[in-house]
Scaffold this active site. Structure first.
Site, mmCIF file in Angstrom:
data_model
loop_
_atom_site.group_PDB
_atom_site.id
_atom_site.type_symbol
_atom_site.label_atom_id
_atom_site.label_comp_id
_atom_site.label_asym_id
_atom_site.label_seq_id
_atom_site.Cartn_x
_atom_site.Cartn_y
_atom_site.Cartn_z
ATOM 1 N N HIS A 1 0.863 -1.178 0.086
ATOM 2 C CA HIS A 1 -0.036 0.082 0.091
ATOM 3 C C HIS A 1 0.909 1.264 -0.097
ATOM 4 C CE1 HIS A 1 -3.692 2.427 1.293
ATOM 5 N NE2 HIS A 1 -2.639 3.268 1.894
ATOM 6 N N GLU A 2 1.778 1.225 0.870
ATOM 7 C CA GLU A 2 2.788 2.686 1.030
ATOM 8 C C GLU A 2 3.660 2.782 -0.401
ATOM 9 O OE1 GLU A 2 1.892 4.730 3.078
ATOM 10 O OE2 GLU A 2 0.573 3.336 4.378
ATOM 11 N N HIS B 1 2.081 4.465 -3.028
ATOM 12 C CA HIS B 1 2.315 5.928 -2.740
ATOM 13 C C HIS B 1 3.761 6.256 -3.226
ATOM 14 C CE1 HIS B 1 -1.328 6.760 -0.568
ATOM 15 N NE2 HIS B 1 -1.126 5.860 0.419
ATOM 16 N N ASP C 1 -4.683 7.644 -1.268
ATOM 17 C CA ASP C 1 -5.660 6.835 -0.412
ATOM 18 C C ASP C 1 -6.967 6.951 -1.012
ATOM 19 O OD1 ASP C 1 -3.561 5.802 1.362
ATOM 20 O OD2 ASP C 1 -3.924 7.612 2.386
#
Length: 910
Positions: free
Chosen positions: A155-156, A159, A166
């Site tokens: 998930h990170e 980014h 998000d």
């Protein structure tokens, strides 16, 4: 807007990327050279390294599946701090360093929570700065709260690597859908769950289903969406990767374009998968064939060492130019300041000078006390002559390092030159093989154009200084420790130059805040004659010219080291030019953290890219923080200087508009479009706070989603509530402070020599439009864009509305036009307000109106269509006043004829 220009604008803004410091590259679908660095303040713990390995290994498989067999992690370096014990398996770093790591492991410096997050403040598709995990997150069982650590890492990573955002929104957890139903902010809407409120009194808590708020029609405050543990939806990782079923990103088919989240706002409602597909990674990595999984990642353990720096300084004939003070003297002024004030104690420092040939003036000397500094500074060159052979200087620099029994791998070279040299490329291969980091300082417009290549290929910093000593001092001051130990770093509080007439005084003040004050220096330089100096501390103690120590090299500078810890408060200085000629006087103030445990306020700056081709705009970014907490309300000013000496002063904003992604996140941004010719440009930023206006934001934004609980077998199982900052302690006052920082240099090509006044770009896109009903009127607010991006004043606004958000998104020009004849645009950055009655809509309970805005300038160029704001008309049910004494059950109560109608709107930003 002309179609071709509009396409160019989209492409230009889409390609704006953060200054790349990461070493990560993609090789046959595998990410290589990923660096995970542990902060020096983290206690030694073998479990930390094991947890990192397990997390990355798990993440590699999950990433491979989520990207349709495109990406995995091939090799990762774990950088342990110098404070840990040495072990045989620890290797020496090459160009890996804490400040350029992709992932950092550090305490949050705040007592609330261990949420993972990515420092990300660029535009959609721009890479982030780093991922931050805390030791507690890596060592504690957080499975129920965050999901498996490997999934959190993916998930990170999305980014960090691909610039997606998000798909949840903790500030707007619910929204009104086009079907007039209240939905949880999520992607995709196929994720099922229930909404509950937890009420606690005394020691007991009760969980109940949420009620609709009687005033807004939305879910009541503190209502939380609880997902079902068992799901069928496969997306999305950017919403809730913890769910077992979630194994992919939201695609065009599954993406929820209505959700009021940052992904929709920043990426024009494009799905995360669409953004990933547009990345260079995706374009260069077709899916792997076969059915086998990729190999697990390999790990290298590296241990930081004491800093090794060799100054490689040009003393060729061209360094004798300059009036009234030569470039050689300017270089020596700045180099001496670096040796005495900037370089950290215990560092190993050497000195090489070069012209047509090179000479080792000093092999490495450990910097311990004043005698160490003097041993090197007395060898600074006094005469300039000969040609320019940069490769000779670099080779002697390597020699100075190796002859002192140190490896060139991971060592730093500070290379300064003002001359041209056509032979630099002949040593590129040797430089690569050395493993050294080369920081370059180009002095003047004639410095070799290949200098930047040396910095770029080795992960070094790049600077440009024109003709005054301030630029050089700022450059040297920017080459500080990369260890992550902020307490060791020198901080600039002042860097000013004054042209002072004969017999004239100049005065100034410098605030010294309580986070700094150790090892504080005041340095004065001049170009003709030493001035009279009066320096007064906050308690009234005076220091005069005789207290300042003069250098031994006749380089026109004096310095004063404040004994002990400098007094907190405002220091005042006065300089008197006692000569018969006007002259340039400069004041530089440097300091360090007050104590090793005191986190100082710091400012770091960079451009969105290191190179630009006109008319592509760039973005200036400055982060002002204390530890990991953002400092709000500072006055931040960028000074950008071109090779021809033209300077542009730019006020940076943290207002969540124009180039600024998020409001009040401590990232101050602005578009830069005032190009004046080709070549190098330097960036310097001044961040200061006056009159107790600055605040420390104790409530971190952009945190990982903290899962409140799950619905399992029809039972709601809640996790412990997220540790939150109490509402009364979300901000803390920051003392008055001043920080100067260099953002390095960047290069421009294709620019007109004298600059261009033509509005090549349209107004910037409005990204913070908000709407709400007030009675039968719709009230709009937004931040004014400029005539050209975020500069100047737009010519007019075009506001349109529709009952369907998709119509505004896909066919803006054919939706209903709002009369804006009485609306005159304000200066960029101002707050705009506008009210109108939606005449074409039949206003009833539940009516939804979607609004978007476009700005035009006089040249007929139009901005992109803004974010789409939603206004919902909600008429609460009738409320009757009850008598003061409650009646018996069954008694019919007569109430005066009083009916209260309240008109409220919910607003959302897409």
């Amino acid at each position: 807007m002309v179609p071709g220009l509009k396409a160019l604008l989209f492409l230009t803004l889409h390609l704006l990327q953060a200054a790349e410091s990461s070493m990560v590259h993609l090789n046959n679908n595998g990410y290589e050279s990923v660096v995970i660095a542990i902060n020096p303040s983290v206690p030694e713990d073998e479990g930390l390294i094991q947890s990192i390995k397990e997390m990355v290994t798990q993440a590699s498989t999950y990433l491979f599946e989520a990207t349709e067999r495109r990406f995995y992690f091939r090799n990762v370096s774990i950088l342990v701090p110098i404070t840990w014990k040495s072990k045989t398996e620890y290797l020496t770093p090459k160009q890996e360093s804490y400040d350029q790591a992709d992932v950092i492991v550090a305490d949050p410096h705040l007592q609330y929570g261990d949420d993972p997050y990515t420092l990300q403040y660029g535009q959609c598709g721009d890479r982030g700065q780093y991922i931050h995990f805390t030791p507690n997150f890596l060592l504690t069982d957080n499975l129920q709260i965050y999901g498996p650590r490997g999934r959190v890492f993916v998930h990170e990573w999305a980014h960090l690597r691909w610039g997606v955002f998000d798909e949840y929104n903790m500030d707007r957890p619910f929204y009104m859908s086009r079907k007039n139903t209240v939905e949880a902010t999520r992607c995709s809407t196929n994720i099922t769950g229930t909404s509950v409120v937890r009420e606690c009194q005394g020691g007991s808590c009760v969980t109940r289903r949420c009620r609709r708020d009687a005033k807004t029609g939305m879910q009541e405050p503190r209502c939380t969406f609880i997902p079902n543990k068992s799901q069928t939806s496969r997306g999305s990782i950017m919403f809730m990767q913890s769910l077992d079923s979630v194994v992919e990103f939201c695609t065009e088919k599954t993406h929820n374009t209505e959700a009021p989240n940052l992904q929709n706002k920043m990426c024009n409602r494009r799905s995360t998968w669409d953004v990933i597909k547009a990345s260079a990674d995706f374009q260069n990595a077709p899916p792997m064939t076969g059915t086998e999984a990729p190999p697990p990642p390999t790990f290298s353990l590296l241990k930081s060492r004491r800093r090794v720096v060799c100054l490689v300084l040009d003393k060729s004939g061209s360094m004798s130019s300059g009036s009234p003070i030569t470039r050689l003297k300017l270089m020596n002024q700045a180099a001496e300041l670096y040796l005495i004030q900037i370089i950290e104690k215990e560092s190993l420092v050497g000195l090489v000078t070069f012209d047509s040939t090179a000479t080792v003036q000093n092999n490495l000397i450990r910097i311990i006390d004043d005698s160490s500094y003097l041993a090197i500074s007395t060898k600074l060159p006094q005469y300039a002559s000969g040609g320019t052979s940069i490769c000779s200087g670099l080779k002697k620099g390597f020699e100075a390092i190796t002859s002192s029994d140190q490896s060139t791998s991971g060592s730093e070279i500070v290379l300064l030159t003002d001359g041209e040299d056509n032979g630099i490329s002949s040593c590129f291969q040797e430089v690569k093989q050395s493993g050294a980091v080369i920081h370059t300082i180009a002095l003047g417009p004639s410095a070799a154009r290949e200098l930047e290549t040396l910095s770029d290929m080795t992960g070094g910093l790049r600077f440009y200084a024109n003709k005054d000593v301030n630029g050089l001092i700022d450059a040297f001051s920017g080459i500080s420790s990369k260890s992550g130990s902020i307490s060791q770093q020198a901080l600039q509080l002042e860097s000013k130059a004054f042209n002072v007439g004969a017999g004239a005084w100049i005065n100034g003040t410098v605030p010294v805040d309580s986070t700094v004050g150790n090892d504080t220096f005041f340095v004065i330089t001049w170009t003709v004659q030493k001035p009279e100096i009066i320096l007064q501390d906050p308690k009234g103690k005076n220091y005069t010219t005789s207290d300042f120590q003069e250098d031994r090299l006749n380089i026109f500078s004096v310095r004063l080291r404040i004994p002990g810890i400098a007094e907190t408060g405002t220091w005042t200085y006065s300089l008197f030019n006692k000569g018969v000629k006007s002259q340039l006087l400069t004041v530089t103030v440097t300091t360090r953290a007050r104590s090793p445990t005191m986190l100082p306020v710091i400012a770091t700056a960079h451009m969105s890219r290191s190179t630009a081709r006109y008319p592509n705009p760039m973005i200036v970014y400055t982060r002002v923080s204390q530890g990991f907490l953002p400092v709000l309300g500072a006055n931040v000013t960028a000074i950008i200087e071109a090779e021809n000496g033209n300077q542009v002063t730019l006020e940076l904003w943290d207002n969540g508009a124009g180039a600024d992604t998020l409001k009040n996140d401590g990232i101050y941004s602005r578009y830069f479009i005032d190009f004046h010719g080709n070549g190098r440009y330097s960036l310097k930023v001044n961040a200061q706070a006056r009159k107790n206006m600055a605040k420390l934001n104790l409530k971190q934004k952009n945190k990982s989603l903290y899962i409140p609980g799950y619905v399992e077998n029809d039972q709601i199982v809640l996790n412990p509530p997220r540790p939150e900052v109490p509402e009364e302690a979300t901000e803390a006052t920051v003392e008055d402070f001043s920080r100067l920082t260099s953002g390095g240099s960047f290069t421009v090509s294709g620019a007109p020599p004298g600059g261009s006044n033509a509005p090549v770009f349209p107004p910037s896109k409005v990204i913070d439009l908000e709407a709400e009903f007030t009675g039968d009127l719709i009230h709009l607010t937004w931040t004014a864009p400029g005539k050209v991006l975020d500069k100047g004043r737009a010519h007019r606004y075009v506001i349109r509305m529709s009952g369907h958000s998709l119509a505004l998104q896909e066919d803006f020009s054919n939706t209903t036009l709002v009369n804006t004849s009485r609306l005159i645009p304000k200066e960029a950055g101002s707050k705009e307000t506008f009210k109108f009655k939606p005449e074409t809509f039949k206003i009833a309970n539940g009516t939804q109106v979607y609004i978007a805005i476009q700005a035009d300038n006089e040249a007929g160029l139009s901005s992109e269509v803004s974010n789409i704001a939603q206004a919902v008309k909600f008429i609460p049910p009738q409320v009757y006043l009850a008598p003061s004494t409650p009646p018996d059950l069954g008694t019919k109560v007569s109430v005066p004829s009083l009916t209260v109608f309240v008109f409220v709107a919910t607003l959302f930003i897409f």
